[in-house]
Design a protein around this motif. Structure first.
Motif, PDB file in Angstrom:
ATOM      1  N   ASN A  90      61.311  16.761  10.734  1.00  0.00           N
ATOM      2  CA  ASN A  90      61.976  17.268  11.926  1.00  0.00           C
ATOM      3  C   ASN A  90      62.351  16.117  12.861  1.00  0.00           C
ATOM      4  O   ASN A  90      61.492  15.391  13.340  1.00  0.00           O
ATOM      5  N   CYS A  91      63.637  15.969  13.148  1.00  0.00           N
ATOM      6  CA  CYS A  91      64.139  14.912  14.030  1.00  0.00           C
ATOM      7  C   CYS A  91      64.214  15.353  15.499  1.00  0.00           C
ATOM      8  O   CYS A  91      64.637  14.575  16.351  1.00  0.00           O
ATOM      9  N   LEU A  92      63.813  16.568  15.796  1.00  0.00           N
ATOM     10  CA  LEU A  92      64.044  17.135  17.120  1.00  0.00           C
ATOM     11  C   LEU A  92      63.481  16.282  18.247  1.00  0.00           C
ATOM     12  O   LEU A  92      64.127  16.094  19.266  1.00  0.00           O
ATOM     13  N   PHE A  93      62.287  15.740  18.093  1.00  0.00           N
ATOM     14  CA  PHE A  93      61.672  14.952  19.163  1.00  0.00           C
ATOM     15  C   PHE A  93      61.600  13.471  18.816  1.00  0.00           C
ATOM     16  O   PHE A  93      60.729  12.753  19.283  1.00  0.00           O
ATOM     17  N   CYS A  94      62.527  13.005  18.037  1.00  0.00           N
ATOM     18  CA  CYS A  94      62.512  11.624  17.573  1.00  0.00           C
ATOM     19  C   CYS A  94      62.644  10.620  18.713  1.00  0.00           C
ATOM     20  O   CYS A  94      61.921   9.647  18.763  1.00  0.00           O
ATOM     21  N   TYR A  95      63.560  10.831  19.624  1.00  0.00           N
ATOM     22  CA  TYR A  95      63.846   9.829  20.645  1.00  0.00           C
ATOM     23  C   TYR A  95      64.053  10.477  22.001  1.00  0.00           C
ATOM     24  O   TYR A  95      64.798  11.432  22.126  1.00  0.00           O
ATOM     25  N   CYS A  96      63.375   9.948  22.973  1.00  0.00           N
ATOM     26  CA  CYS A  96      63.575  10.393  24.352  1.00  0.00           C
ATOM     27  C   CYS A  96      64.410   9.340  25.069  1.00  0.00           C
ATOM     28  O   CYS A  96      64.029   8.171  25.110  1.00  0.00           O
ATOM     29  N   PRO A  97      65.529   9.696  25.667  1.00  0.00           N
ATOM     30  CA  PRO A  97      66.365   8.710  26.363  1.00  0.00           C
ATOM     31  C   PRO A  97      65.686   8.107  27.582  1.00  0.00           C
ATOM     32  O   PRO A  97      66.116   7.088  28.085  1.00  0.00           O
ATOM     33  N   MET A  98      64.591   8.700  28.030  1.00  0.00           N
ATOM     34  CA  MET A  98      63.871   8.163  29.186  1.00  0.00           C
ATOM     35  C   MET A  98      62.695   7.275  28.776  1.00  0.00           C
ATOM     36  O   MET A  98      62.001   6.734  29.619  1.00  0.00           O
ATOM     37  N   TYR A  99      62.470   7.087  27.486  1.00  0.00           N
ATOM     38  CA  TYR A  99      61.321   6.309  27.010  1.00  0.00           C
ATOM     39  C   TYR A  99      61.315   4.887  27.570  1.00  0.00           C
ATOM     40  O   TYR A  99      60.276   4.369  27.963  1.00  0.00           O
ATOM     41  N   SER A 100      62.459   4.247  27.623  1.00  0.00           N
ATOM     42  CA  SER A 100      62.514   2.855  28.071  1.00  0.00           C
ATOM     43  C   SER A 100      62.475   2.703  29.592  1.00  0.00           C
ATOM     44  O   SER A 100      62.345   1.592  30.090  1.00  0.00           O
ATOM     45  N   MET A 101      62.556   3.795  30.321  1.00  0.00           N
ATOM     46  CA  MET A 101      62.503   3.732  31.784  1.00  0.00           C
ATOM     47  C   MET A 101      61.058   3.510  32.248  1.00  0.00           C
ATOM     48  O   MET A 101      60.175   4.286  31.899  1.00  0.00           O
ATOM     49  N   ASN A 122      59.830   3.972  35.104  1.00  0.00           N
ATOM     50  CA  ASN A 122      59.450   5.033  36.039  1.00  0.00           C
ATOM     51  C   ASN A 122      60.003   6.389  35.596  1.00  0.00           C
ATOM     52  O   ASN A 122      60.499   7.161  36.406  1.00  0.00           O
ATOM     53  N   CYS A 123      59.900   6.692  34.309  1.00  0.00           N
ATOM     54  CA  CYS A 123      60.402   7.976  33.840  1.00  0.00           C
ATOM     55  C   CYS A 123      59.594   9.102  34.491  1.00  0.00           C
ATOM     56  O   CYS A 123      58.429   8.910  34.835  1.00  0.00           O
ATOM     57  N   PRO A 124      60.194  10.259  34.682  1.00  0.00           N
ATOM     58  CA  PRO A 124      59.513  11.342  35.394  1.00  0.00           C
ATOM     59  C   PRO A 124      58.497  12.101  34.550  1.00  0.00           C
ATOM     60  O   PRO A 124      57.830  13.003  35.049  1.00  0.00           O
ATOM     61  N   GLY A 125      58.309  11.735  33.294  1.00  0.00           N
ATOM     62  CA  GLY A 125      57.384  12.453  32.416  1.00  0.00           C
ATOM     63  C   GLY A 125      55.925  12.144  32.694  1.00  0.00           C
ATOM     64  O   GLY A 125      55.573  11.305  33.525  1.00  0.00           O
ATOM     65  N   SER A 126      55.059  12.828  31.972  1.00  0.00           N
ATOM     66  CA  SER A 126      53.609  12.630  32.092  1.00  0.00           C
ATOM     67  C   SER A 126      53.174  11.599  31.064  1.00  0.00           C
ATOM     68  O   SER A 126      52.680  11.926  29.995  1.00  0.00           O
ATOM     69  N   LYS A 127      53.341  10.353  31.396  1.00  0.00           N
ATOM     70  CA  LYS A 127      53.072   9.285  30.444  1.00  0.00           C
ATOM     71  C   LYS A 127      51.729   8.617  30.697  1.00  0.00           C
ATOM     72  O   LYS A 127      51.186   8.678  31.795  1.00  0.00           O
ATOM     73  N   THR A 128      51.186   8.025  29.656  1.00  0.00           N
ATOM     74  CA  THR A 128      50.028   7.150  29.758  1.00  0.00           C
ATOM     75  C   THR A 128      50.355   5.920  28.919  1.00  0.00           C
ATOM     76  O   THR A 128      51.382   5.874  28.242  1.00  0.00           O
ATOM     77  N   TYR A 129      49.509   4.920  28.985  1.00  0.00           N
ATOM     78  CA  TYR A 129      49.737   3.705  28.211  1.00  0.00           C
ATOM     79  C   TYR A 129      48.480   3.356  27.427  1.00  0.00           C
ATOM     80  O   TYR A 129      47.369   3.587  27.895  1.00  0.00           O
ATOM     81  N   ILE A 130      48.688   2.811  26.231  1.00  0.00           N
ATOM     82  CA  ILE A 130      47.593   2.266  25.448  1.00  0.00           C
ATOM     83  C   ILE A 130      47.963   0.835  25.101  1.00  0.00           C
ATOM     84  O   ILE A 130      49.128   0.447  25.191  1.00  0.00           O
ATOM     85  N   VAL A 186      52.708   6.258  25.853  1.00  0.00           N
ATOM     86  CA  VAL A 186      52.330   7.448  25.088  1.00  0.00           C
ATOM     87  C   VAL A 186      52.851   8.663  25.838  1.00  0.00           C
ATOM     88  O   VAL A 186      52.488   8.890  26.981  1.00  0.00           O
ATOM     89  N   CYS A 187      53.707   9.411  25.187  1.00  0.00           N
ATOM     90  CA  CYS A 187      54.367  10.557  25.833  1.00  0.00           C
ATOM     91  C   CYS A 187      53.848  11.892  25.298  1.00  0.00           C
ATOM     92  O   CYS A 187      54.536  12.909  25.393  1.00  0.00           O
ATOM     93  N   THR A 188      52.661  11.904  24.739  1.00  0.00           N
ATOM     94  CA  THR A 188      52.103  13.094  24.112  1.00  0.00           C
ATOM     95  C   THR A 188      52.073  14.297  25.060  1.00  0.00           C
ATOM     96  O   THR A 188      52.362  15.416  24.651  1.00  0.00           O
TER      97      THR A 188
END
Length: 62
Positions: free
Chosen positions: A27-38, A40-48, A57-59
């Protein structure tokens, strides 16, 4: 097509097939988020950290 948004395979992608050894129902549906490289993206991100590199990490992203 009912629920057609739940599965997507982009055979026209210039990187397809992008992962070796995957099954036909890949499934390619969630392959790439255009905000990944930002930074300060508005998502709920963490870092490892892995091998000395910081990885986003955008889980838990909605």
């Amino acid at each position: 097509m009912e629920n057609s948004y739940k599965y997507f395979k982009n055979k026209d992608c210039k990187y397809f097939p992008c992962h070796k050894g995957l099954s036909d129902d890949f499934n390619c549906l969630f392959c790439y988020c255009p905000m990944y490289s930002m930074p300060n993206c508005p998502g709920s991100k963490t870092y490892i950290e892995k091998n000395g590199k910081k990885i986003k990490v955008c889980t838990d992203c909605t």
